[in-house]
Every structure is written in C-alpha cells, then in structure tokens.
Design an enzyme around this catalytic site. Structure first.
Site, PDB file in Angstrom:
ATOM      1  N   CYS A  94     -13.379  29.668  19.926  1.00  0.00           N
ATOM      2  CA  CYS A  94     -13.436  31.089  20.322  1.00  0.00           C
ATOM      3  C   CYS A  94     -14.678  31.783  20.656  1.00  0.00           C
ATOM      4  O   CYS A  94     -15.512  31.313  21.388  1.00  0.00           O
ATOM      5  CB  CYS A  94     -12.511  32.024  19.286  1.00  0.00           C
ATOM      6  SG  CYS A  94     -11.635  33.253  20.122  1.00  0.00           S
ATOM      7  N   HIS A 195      -8.027  29.387  18.735  1.00  0.00           N
ATOM      8  CA  HIS A 195      -8.815  29.664  17.495  1.00  0.00           C
ATOM      9  C   HIS A 195      -8.214  29.477  16.120  1.00  0.00           C
ATOM     10  O   HIS A 195      -7.168  29.182  16.098  1.00  0.00           O
ATOM     11  CB  HIS A 195      -9.187  31.219  17.734  1.00  0.00           C
ATOM     12  CG  HIS A 195      -7.843  32.219  17.761  1.00  0.00           C
ATOM     13  ND1 HIS A 195      -7.543  33.398  18.405  1.00  0.00           N
ATOM     14  CD2 HIS A 195      -6.929  32.062  16.708  1.00  0.00           C
ATOM     15  CE1 HIS A 195      -6.564  34.015  17.815  1.00  0.00           C
ATOM     16  NE2 HIS A 195      -5.917  33.220  17.092  1.00  0.00           N
TER      17      HIS A 195
END
Ligand SMILES: [Zn+2]
Lengths: 261, 461
Positions: A94, A195
């Site tokens: 991320c 993520h």
C-alpha cells in the site's frame, strides 16, 4: 539458520494490521525450526544492508507517508538499494509500495519522492475521484497461484518496463483500475496494494519471500511444507466473500457461508 | 404546515415498521420526514428549551449518550434521544419527529444525539448544539471513511461552524482530539483520567494511532497510557502536551465484569461515581457524560445518581441469560476497543470461554485487516476455549492460530445458534460466557437470543 527481518517504520507505517505480515513470517520460520530476528528501523534509524535479508514496509496515510518519504530516501535509501541489488527480499504494501516507486503525486501538495527501487510511479487523480476499496483476488502471472486480500487506495500506480506485475486482478482493481494488473516485482522486491495482513492468507508468498531471504545467506534451501489448513480455509472464505468462484485450496472445502451466520 | 405533514408521515412510517417488524424504524421515518420538510431538524431543534447536545467519537457514543440521558432524567428533564443508536441525520430526524406534537411543539426540553463521526459537520449545522462532546478518534472502518485524518478534517470543519457560545466537551487524553479542540473560542470543558490501573509505564499498544505529534511530527512521550494512543502525552519537539482537564477521574477501580468506579473531580468538588458498566472505556464514557451534564448546569449529586442508575446499552456490557448461566455481551468493533474488551474479560476470569463473532458487512467495516492489530496474544495463555462465528470466522480462527492458540482450543461454527450452543456446553458450573461480536454480528446474535427469549428486541428499548 536464522531469518533476519527488518521491519521499517513499524509504528508509523502500520495501517490496517500490516504487522500481521511480520508475525506470519516469524511464526512460519519458527514452526520450521528456523530462528528469527526482527529489527525495527524507525525514523532516523540507519539500516545495515548486510544485517537483514528481508525488509518489510507497511502502509500509512498521507501524513505518515510524508513523514517517512524523506527518511526512506535519505537515511535508509543507499542501504536498501544495496541490499535489494544483492538479492535481499523486500515486501512493501500500500503506502509503502507507493514509496518504493519513483514518486507519488498526491491530490494536494508537492510530489513525494520515492526510493525508485521499483520502476513505477503513482498519481492520485484528484480529491473528487473514486477511492479503490474492496476485496481483491489476484491470479499470479505464470504459475497462476492466487492471492486474496483487501485493497484501499486513492493513488493509481503505473509500471515502467523494469517492473513486472505480480498478477491480474480477478476481482477488484489492482494498481490503477485500468489494466487490471496488480503489484510489481523486480528481483526479490515485491510491492502490492493488498494491504494489511496479506501473508497469513497467502502463505505461498510468505514462503517465497522467506526462501529468497535465506538464499542470500545460506544458498538454495527447500522449506519444509506446513499443513496450512486454517490458512487455506481462510483464503477460500475470503475468495467466496469477494465473489470469486471455483478457486480451490488444498484441504479447504468451500464451507464458508455466503449470508450472515 | 409542511412540518406537520413531515411529522405525521414519520409517525406513520414508524408504526408501520413496528407492525411489520421490519426493524427498529429508527432511520426511515426521519428520511421521509426530511424529504417532506428539509428544515425539520433545524426547526424542531430550535424549539428544545435547553438546547441540543451532540456526542461523537469512534468508541463510546452510545454508552456516553445513555449515561448522559440517565443523568438528565435524574434531573427531571425530558430528553429527546436517538436511543437506538441511529446516528446519521435520518436517525436524529426520526427522534425529533417522535418527540414533537403534530403542531411542532416539542415534548422534551433537551435533545441528546449521538452522531456518526463523519456526520458531525452536518449535525452541527442542522441542530446548532449548545454542547458538543468529542470522545476519541481511533482507526475504525477505514474502508468507509478512507483515512482517520479525513475524519479529523471534518471535525475541524464542524468545530469552525460551532456557535462560539457553545460548550466544547472533549477528551484531553486523546492527542488528536485535543489538537482539534485547541482553537475553540467558546467555553471548553475537557475531561480525562488522572490515573489508570496498570497505566503507568505501559508501552503504547500496536493499535495506537496517534503516536506522532500533530504540530511537529515528533513521537509523543507518555507518562501514562490509558487506552490505545490516549493518556498523558507530551511532545519533546514542540512541547504540545496534555492539559490538565476540568473534569478528572481519580481513584479509578475496575471490577472486571461487575463494573467500575471512580471519583470525578470538577469545579473543586469530588463526585464519587459507580457504574455497572465494565472496563476502562466506560470510565471514559461516564466521565464524558458527567462533564457534559456539569456543562448543562446539573448538580453533582444528580450526576452521581444518574450514572448509578444507567444500565448498559444493548450489546455493550449487556447480560444475557443462557439458561442456567450468564453471558456478557461486549461489542468489539476496532483494535483499541477490542483490546480493552479482552483486558476486561481477563480481569473478570482467569481462563475464560469466549465466543468471537466477526462479520464484514458495511456497518462492521468490510475490511477485517484490523483483526491483526488486536492483541489476541492476550488469550494465548489464558483462554480455555474460543468459539468463532460470523461471516469471517475463518479469518478469526487464522488470527488465533498465529496468536499461538492451539487448534483444539479454537472451533468454527458458522450458525449463531450452533455457536451459542457449543460455547454453552463448554462452560463449567457457575462460569460466564463472554461474547465479543462486531456490530452486525451482535445484532444477529441478539436476534437469535431474542428468539430464544433471552433478551428483549431492541426496538422495545
Ligand atoms: Zn510537537
């Protein structure tokens, strides 16, 4: 044998349970009788390129990324480039993924200069644009292994010729929502928008990173297989919740409910 | 005229949803009413003689509002309250329409509304509150809101629109909230904990969000950590620090599942309070409620009696009869909250049987990554058995595996009914079951328990 992990910015870039990845790497090594050492490198802490073989960097909000970016390029940059060039494994998710590229152009404010370890750049299409949020299922290019996870990003990432994507999104958007590609790989450096706790449900990637890290110090080794029953059940349930059908993990029959239990 | 039609339509919608049992009827009536009369919330709010109190924050809205309602009722005030926790504008409109006569006269004197964090600016604009209570900001449902700093930005906007004569009641122990409230020109009443059991010298937990100074970016230093990133902090760079609040909780005692007590020091007087609400969270909630009540001019003795009389809101420390044994339901919806719930359970029982129910519907947050920020390692050496259920039961079971719980202590049951039965069978004589659900999992388990006659339906609250 010892797996030497360096967790970068553990208290700054640790959005959404990112530390689950370090926990997973450590536990899986311990289950195999491999010793584990985790070094934490915070803001201003220098990094020794030979002391660690696996570097992990998590996600953060714009504010945290802004704090981390100059430190990543300045204080830690040369060591990280040297380690990656020498074959060290890197996993960046991320916000950390964006910072491994050449730059991140946010919706407001100046560009954030990245480490340039991965040949990519990221652009936020503006404050009014749609955030890419949701369950994601990715099919790996080549071997076809599956990654399940959750993505949540405003920035759109575009790969240059020196980085190849990890795979193609079957469900969800991936790098930029346009070409359905997800993630980036160069040598043993992996970046992805999946993520948070990516590795627990995708143990094959955890093991691939571990093998790459150990190879640097101990040469080629074969990791003892682990049963991974709970891992495969959770991956199956996640794929079903994401709306992907017909994917099978060993030992995990589709037993997850599709409606509220 | 338009208001009368709106109120009548809201009433009709509410009766219909009660009759058809389509749910609580807590948002649809308000939605209909505000379509008919867009100015309804503002109009009815302005007719409340003692004004409106808004309560917002990631954790503790419902319990704080309930405690404050208990105090206001003890003071003899009639309260218009979105008690069922419908905390968007539609829920506030529903509560107001229900509290109004058809001619638009209010049957209550004070409005008390819990407000979703993202709705705060709109709610401030519509109700012109005389008191705003800001509890805390934690990571919660980032999939819905994006980032925690975006919520902070919205709150900054809401506070800028706040009338300058309004009182701002805020948590001095939360650096993010305190930073937002610094600039309010009107009266402020900060609240906080002067001590916390085991809080001194405690390290920040993984779930801590605001570790870095909002002014200069240096990490805060803490002399006391209470919950998550809350405590007694100071920035070594710019000196930004927790200010001593006007309403302080001292002598904080936690009695496990049986509740908690503290002495609140405010305006030079000491108010001993005792509550059946368990856990440090609820000490914050009753302290916040007391600070708001004092801001409204309620007498200290009434504050204490109102807090003592407050029963837990559904699912938040609620006791349930499981047929010969008791279950305690503790809503756990984000890392900081879940950690505190785990500490409360372990304080109550050395080797508990726990039922964890994890859903990933919109009201829970579709992203369950946060499970990895909860310190489930706390259960490793203590939990005798954990039954997991909900839409993401497998993710929960996996989290427990990596927390070090052996497979034979963890069981997965997809149906709420069978999960409850299995957990019930694991209990020994005189033991209590601890149920830790996310929001919709709590509603679902409660519906199951209602069917079994163990609890009342929430629309009857
Ligand atoms: Zn500072």
């Amino acid at each position: 044998m010892e797996l030497r992990i360096c967790h970068l910015y553990p208290d700054l870039l640790n959005l959404y349970g990112d530390r689950g990845n370090v926990t997973t790497l450590a536990r899986r090594a311990q289950w195999r009788g491999i010793a584990v050492r985790v070094i934490e490198a915070r803001l201003d802490d220098p990094v020794d390129p030979d002391a660690s073989d696996l570097f992990f960097i998590g996600g953060g909000e714009d504010r945290q990324q802004r704090l981390a970016a100059p430190d990543l390029c300045g204080v830690k940059g040369p060591a990280l480039r040297e380690a990656a060039q020498a074959g060290a494994a890197v996993l960046a998710v991320c916000g950390g993924y964006q910072l491994l590229g050449h730059y991140y152009r946010p919706a407001g404010g100046p560009d954030l200069i990245g480490l340039g370890l991965l040949d990519l750049h990221t652009v936020h299409p503006g404050p009014g644009s749609r955030r890419i949020i949701g369950n994601i299922v990715v099919k790996e290019t080549g071997a076809g292994r599956i990654l399940v996870g959750f993505e949540n990003h405003g920035g759109r990432t575009y790969l240059g010729p020196k980085a190849r994507p990890i795979g193609t999104a079957i469900v969800g958007s991936g790098n930029n929502g346009a070409d359905r590609k997800e993630g980036a790989v160069w040598k043993s450096v992996y970046g992805t928008y999946l993520h948070g706790p990516l590795l627990p449900k995708n143990p094959w990637l955890a093991d691939e990173l571990t093998a790459a890290a150990l190879r640097r110090r101990y040469g080629d080794i074969v990791l003892e297989p682990l049963p991974d029953l709970e891992e495969h059940r959770a991956a199956t349930a996640a794929a079903i919740r994401a709306g992907a059908r017909g994917l099978a993990w060993p030992g995990a029959r589709a037993q997850a409910p599709e409606r509220p239990a | 005229m338009r208001d009368a039609a709106a109120i009548a339509a809201a009433r009709l919608a509410a009766s219909l949803s009660r009759l058809t049992r389509m749910g609580g009827g807590t948002t649809l009536p308000g939605r209909i009413a505000t379509v008919i009369s867009p100015g309804l919330v503002a109009g009815l709010s302005s007719r409340l003689a003692r004004g409106v109190v808004l309560i917002s924050g990631t954790n503790g809205k419902t319990t704080t509002a309930r405690s404050l309602a208990g105090i206001l009722e003890a003071a003899g005030l009639a309260v218009v309250h979105n008690r069922a926790g419908a905390n968007l504008l539609s829920g506030i409109a529903t509560a107001l329409a229900r509290g109004a006569t058809l001619r638009g006269r209010m049957r209550g004197e004070v409005g008390l509304f819990e407000v979703d964090e993202a709705t705060l600016p709109a709610a401030v604009e519509a109700t012109r509150p005389c008191v705003v209570v800001l509890l805390n900001l934690f990571r919660d449902q980032l999939d819905r809101y994006g980032e925690i700093d975006l919520i902070a930005e919205r709150w900054r906007r809401a506070l800028a629109a706040l009338p300058s004569e309004s009182t701002l009641v805020y948590n001095a122990d939360d650096p993010m909230v305190a930073d937002l409230c610094r600039d309010h020109a009107g009266p402020v009443r900060a609240f906080g904990l002067e001590e916390a059991p085991h809080g001194e010298g405690r390290a920040l937990e993984h779930a801590a969000d605001a570790r870095y100074c909002y002014r200069c970016g240096r990490p805060y230093e803490y002399t006391l950590v209470t919950l998550g990133h809350m405590g007694h902090y100071r920035c070594p760079g710019c000196g930004a620090a927790r200010a001593t609040p006007q309403v302080c909780a001292r002598e904080v005692r936690l009695r496990g599942a049986d509740g908690s007590s503290a002495t609140l020091v405010a305006d030079g007087s000491a108010i001993p309070v005792s509550t059946v609400l368990p856990g440090l969270y609820n000490v914050y909630d009753v302290t916040a409620a007391a600070a708001a009540a004092l801001a409204l001019g309620i007498a200290p003795a009434t504050v204490a009696s109102g807090i003592a009389a407050t029963a837990p809101a559904f699912g938040r420390g609620e006791r349930v009869d499981l047929g010969g044994c008791e279950a305690l339901m503790l809503l756990a919806k984000n890392p900081a909250g879940f950690n505190e719930v785990l500490r409360t359970v372990l304080l109550a029982e050395a080797s508990p049987v726990v039922l964890i129910a994890i859903n990933d519907l919109i009201a829970d947050g579709r992203d369950i990554s946060w499970l990895w920020d909860v310190d489930f390692e706390m259960l490793r050496d203590s939990a005798r058995a954990v039954v997991v259920t909900g839409l993401r039961a497998e993710d929960m079971a996996l989290r427990l595996k990596y927390a070090g719980l052996s497979a034979e202590r963890v069981s997965v049951e997809h149906e709420g009914d069978t999960a409850l039965d299995r957990a019930r069978r694991l209990l020994r004589e005189g033991e209590r079951l601890y149920i830790l659900p996310t929001y919709t999992a709590m509603l679902h388990l409660r519906a199951t328990l209602t069917r079994r006659g163990a609890v009342r339906g929430f629309w009857k609250e």
